[in-house]
Scaffold this motif. Structure first.
Motif, PDB file in Angstrom:
ATOM      1  N   ALA A  59      39.964  35.098  40.392  1.00  8.78           N
ATOM      2  CA  ALA A  59      38.711  35.059  41.149  1.00  8.78           C
ATOM      3  C   ALA A  59      38.153  33.636  41.123  1.00  8.78           C
ATOM      4  CB  ALA A  59      37.696  36.045  40.573  1.00  8.78           C
ATOM      5  N   ASP A  60      37.249  33.349  42.044  1.00  8.61           N
ATOM      6  CA  ASP A  60      36.639  32.028  42.150  1.00  8.61           C
ATOM      7  C   ASP A  60      35.261  32.032  41.491  1.00  8.61           C
ATOM      8  OD1 ASP A  60      38.779  30.995  43.623  1.00  8.61           O
ATOM      9  OD2 ASP A  60      37.953  31.781  45.491  1.00  8.61           O
ATOM     10  N   ILE A  61      35.061  31.100  40.571  1.00  8.18           N
ATOM     11  CA  ILE A  61      33.769  30.981  39.891  1.00  8.18           C
ATOM     12  C   ILE A  61      32.754  30.362  40.841  1.00  8.18           C
ATOM     13  CG2 ILE A  61      32.543  29.866  37.988  1.00  8.18           C
ATOM     14  CD1 ILE A  61      35.118  30.004  36.376  1.00  8.18           C
ATOM     15  N   ARG A  62      31.536  30.886  40.801  1.00  7.64           N
ATOM     16  CA  ARG A  62      30.433  30.321  41.556  1.00  7.64           C
ATOM     17  C   ARG A  62      29.339  29.887  40.583  1.00  7.64           C
ATOM     18  NH1 ARG A  62      33.586  29.705  44.926  1.00  7.64           N
ATOM     19  NH2 ARG A  62      33.596  30.465  47.090  1.00  7.64           N
ATOM     20  N   LEU A 340      37.463  37.802  44.593  1.00 11.79           N
ATOM     21  CA  LEU A 340      36.748  38.651  43.656  1.00 11.79           C
ATOM     22  C   LEU A 340      37.671  39.116  42.535  1.00 11.79           C
ATOM     23  CD1 LEU A 340      34.724  40.893  46.153  1.00 11.79           C
ATOM     24  CD2 LEU A 340      34.044  38.705  45.128  1.00 11.79           C
ATOM     25  N   MET A 341      37.053  39.608  41.460  1.00 17.85           N
ATOM     26  CA  MET A 341      37.790  40.215  40.366  1.00 17.85           C
ATOM     27  C   MET A 341      38.380  41.551  40.835  1.00 17.85           C
ATOM     28  SD  MET A 341      37.368  38.208  37.644  1.00 17.85           S
ATOM     29  CE  MET A 341      37.501  39.240  36.180  1.00 17.85           C
ATOM     30  N   PRO A 342      39.363  42.091  40.112  1.00 20.97           N
ATOM     31  CA  PRO A 342      39.942  43.389  40.513  1.00 20.97           C
ATOM     32  C   PRO A 342      38.907  44.504  40.623  1.00 20.97           C
ATOM     33  CG  PRO A 342      41.358  42.318  38.903  1.00 20.97           C
ATOM     34  CD  PRO A 342      40.105  41.482  39.000  1.00 20.97           C
ATOM     35  N   ASP A 343      37.827  44.431  39.843  1.00 24.05           N
ATOM     36  CA  ASP A 343      36.799  45.469  39.908  1.00 24.05           C
ATOM     37  C   ASP A 343      35.747  45.190  40.977  1.00 24.05           C
ATOM     38  OD1 ASP A 343      35.511  43.353  38.763  1.00 24.05           O
ATOM     39  OD2 ASP A 343      34.756  44.437  37.007  1.00 24.05           O
ATOM     40  N   GLY A 344      35.951  44.135  41.783  1.00 21.81           N
ATOM     41  CA  GLY A 344      35.035  43.841  42.876  1.00 21.81           C
ATOM     42  C   GLY A 344      33.868  42.952  42.512  1.00 21.81           C
ATOM     43  N   THR A 345      33.808  42.474  41.274  1.00 22.70           N
ATOM     44  CA  THR A 345      32.715  41.596  40.862  1.00 22.70           C
ATOM     45  C   THR A 345      33.115  40.129  41.062  1.00 22.70           C
ATOM     46  OG1 THR A 345      33.501  41.618  38.570  1.00 22.70           O
ATOM     47  CG2 THR A 345      31.827  43.245  39.196  1.00 22.70           C
ATOM     48  N   LEU A 346      32.114  39.260  40.984  1.00 21.53           N
ATOM     49  CA  LEU A 346      32.325  37.827  41.163  1.00 21.53           C
ATOM     50  C   LEU A 346      31.827  37.097  39.915  1.00 21.53           C
ATOM     51  CD1 LEU A 346      33.122  35.536  43.198  1.00 21.53           C
ATOM     52  CD2 LEU A 346      30.697  35.459  43.835  1.00 21.53           C
ATOM     53  N   PRO A 347      32.656  36.227  39.296  1.00 20.46           N
ATOM     54  CA  PRO A 347      32.177  35.459  38.137  1.00 20.46           C
ATOM     55  C   PRO A 347      31.159  34.407  38.569  1.00 20.46           C
ATOM     56  CG  PRO A 347      34.437  34.841  38.690  1.00 20.46           C
ATOM     57  CD  PRO A 347      34.079  35.988  39.584  1.00 20.46           C
ATOM     58  N   VAL A 348      29.940  34.563  38.087  1.00 22.55           N
ATOM     59  CA  VAL A 348      28.841  33.681  38.491  1.00 22.55           C
ATOM     60  C   VAL A 348      28.229  33.052  37.248  1.00 22.55           C
ATOM     61  CG1 VAL A 348      26.579  33.552  39.610  1.00 22.55           C
ATOM     62  CG2 VAL A 348      28.352  35.025  40.564  1.00 22.55           C
ATOM     63  N   ILE A 349      27.905  31.764  37.355  1.00 23.52           N
ATOM     64  CA  ILE A 349      27.188  31.049  36.292  1.00 23.52           C
ATOM     65  C   ILE A 349      25.841  30.617  36.861  1.00 23.52           C
ATOM     66  CG2 ILE A 349      27.216  29.139  34.659  1.00 23.52           C
ATOM     67  CD1 ILE A 349      30.259  29.020  35.038  1.00 23.52           C
ATOM     68  N   TYR A 350      24.769  31.183  36.335  1.00 21.43           N
ATOM     69  CA  TYR A 350      23.425  30.797  36.758  1.00 21.43           C
ATOM     70  C   TYR A 350      22.942  29.658  35.862  1.00 21.43           C
ATOM     71  CZ  TYR A 350      23.314  35.190  39.374  1.00 21.43           C
ATOM     72  OH  TYR A 350      23.587  36.217  40.244  1.00 21.43           O
ATOM     73  N   ARG A 351      22.400  28.601  36.474  1.00 20.22           N
ATOM     74  CA  ARG A 351      21.886  27.456  35.712  1.00 20.22           C
ATOM     75  C   ARG A 351      20.374  27.373  35.853  1.00 20.22           C
ATOM     76  NH1 ARG A 351      20.550  21.874  35.784  1.00 20.22           N
ATOM     77  NH2 ARG A 351      20.337  21.911  38.047  1.00 20.22           N
ATOM     78  N   ILE A 352      19.694  27.204  34.727  1.00 18.97           N
ATOM     79  CA  ILE A 352      18.235  27.101  34.709  1.00 18.97           C
ATOM     80  C   ILE A 352      17.859  25.740  34.141  1.00 18.97           C
ATOM     81  CG2 ILE A 352      16.090  28.107  33.854  1.00 18.97           C
ATOM     82  CD1 ILE A 352      19.231  30.193  33.739  1.00 18.97           C
TER      83      ILE A 352
END
Length: 409
Positions: A59-62, A340-352
């Motif tokens: 999957a592609d990280i965002r 996407l991941m096999p379960d349909g989720t997306l690896p996301v990194i939120y930055r604050i």
């Protein structure tokens, strides 16, 4: 015969001693350098920002900077995940007859009773021989068969499944006209076998709860099952209807009457004991896995539970939340083209960015999810400071050893 010069021998011994001391100091410094490293508890902030588009398990990280718009979108999506939004309130059920239901049928016939006069009883206090009163006849209870039919005396088999008791009353009355004198019919649903809700999970009594024309609501059914067996704030309720599954914290359902919806036949209500948790790593006050309530907590609350940032290490511009996110919660522009991941989720990194005062307000509106990872990177100057500290330790060690082996000590 040789004569040793005492002065020369002392000079050579001193040189050997100084050389040995220098070698010992060098070996100790090398050992210190090997034992002490510039290790870190995680990647630097720059490496995380550069992870945009990187591959993770196919999957592609965002990497998403948390802004007021992003926080508002996530909050709006979270609010839409509710029973009221997903299912609506619905109408009372339990008045529609189905296969397996048991019916109670009563027939009144006006005098003179031509068909049921021999079997009926007067509806008043007069004797049964009084031909001026209508006669009531209670027919044997009838179970609707697998074909949805019911069999009644003088009428035969007629469809019942899918009809309401009032509709079936009209059907029976129409069949009796011509053979009974001004018949009137009453149909009651004695046992409801087709309109039930299954209640399972962490409740006192698992089982099937029948629905009635009263229109049982979610909390009614849970109460019939004896209530939840675990702590309220750690319990979630899941409703499965057809192919749709929605989960909400029990505490939210109790506090928000709109979520106490009417249930429908064949709904499955599951009480789940879910001690949600997140993991805190990096330059935080306490690195650990932290449990939180099913009602959820905000990022600011999560930060408080790990004693905040480490003043001497933390990069206030490097606060990150790692999450396997539901793509439907994100801006389509963020998801576009991403694998996407096999379960349909997306690896996301939120930055604050906590160097901006608005970041503190954003933390209060950002909800933590189960299995989130909260990571705070080291400040850019931390590694340099640690390096200087190591050099200072080596220098002091060299000085101490040199002084210890110097002549005259």
């Amino acid at each position: 015969m040789s004569f040793d010069n005492p002065a020369a021998s002392a000079h050579h011994a001193a040189r050997r001693t100084r050389r040995s001391g220098f070698v010992a100091a060098l070996l100790l410094a090398t050992a210190l350098a090997g034992c002490t490293s510039l290790g870190s508890s995680g990647p630097p902030a720059g490496a995380i920002r550069d992870a945009q588009g990187a591959d993770f398990a196919g999957a592609d990280i965002r990497v998403v900077d948390l802004s007021p718009e992003v926080a508002q979108g996530l909050s709006a999506t979270a609010r839409s995940e509710s029973f009221a939004k997903a299912f609506g309130d619905g109408a009372p059920v339990g008045t529609v007859i189905g296969a397996g239901d048991v019916l109670d049928v009563s027939v009144w016939e006006a005098p003179p009773a031509a068909l049921f006069g021999m079997f009926g009883q007067p509806t008043g206090a007069a004797a049964a021989t009084d031909t001026t009163l209508a006669k009531e006849t209670d027919l044997p209870q009838q179970m609707v068969d697998a074909d949805g039919l019911v069999s009644l005396p003088f009428i035969g088999r007629l469809p019942a499944a899918g009809r309401t008791p009032r509709q079936l009353e009209n059907d029976i009355t129409a069949r009796l006209r011509g053979i009974a004198n001004q018949p009137q019919v009453s149909v009651g649903l004695m046992r409801n076998a087709s309109a039930n809700v299954n209640v399972v999970g962490k409740v006192v009594t698992n089982g099937r709860v029948p629905l009635t024309p009263r229109g049982e609501r979610l909390l009614d059914v849970i109460a019939v099952a004896g209530g939840v067996a675990e702590r309220l704030e750690r319990t979630s309720i899941q409703i499965t209807r057809d192919n749709q599954v929605v989960t909400m914290p029990m505490d939210t359902i109790v506090r928000d009457p709109r979520q106490n919806i009417r249930l429908q036949p064949d709904d499955v209500v599951t009480a789940l004991y879910q001690p949600y948790s997140f993991t805190a790593l990096g330059a935080v006050g306490m690195q650990s896995e932290v449990d939180f309530e099913a009602t959820g907590i905000t990022l600011s609350q999560a930060m408080g539970r790990v004693s905040g940032l480490q003043d001497t290490r933390a990069n206030v511009k490097g606060v990150f939340v790692f999450r396997l996110e539901d793509p439907s919660r994100l801006d389509p522009a963020v998801v576009s083209g991403a694998r996407l991941m096999p379960d349909g989720t997306l690896p996301v990194i939120y930055r604050i960015d906590l160097s901006d005062p608005r970041g503190v307000f954003l933390m209060q509106s950002f909800q933590m999810h189960n299995r989130d990872v909260l990571y705070v990177s080291n400040a850019p100057g931390v590694d340099l400071q640690r390096f200087v500290t190591i050099l200072s330790q080596i220098a002091f060690s060299l000085i101490g050893i040199t002084n210890a082996v110097a002549p005259g000590n």
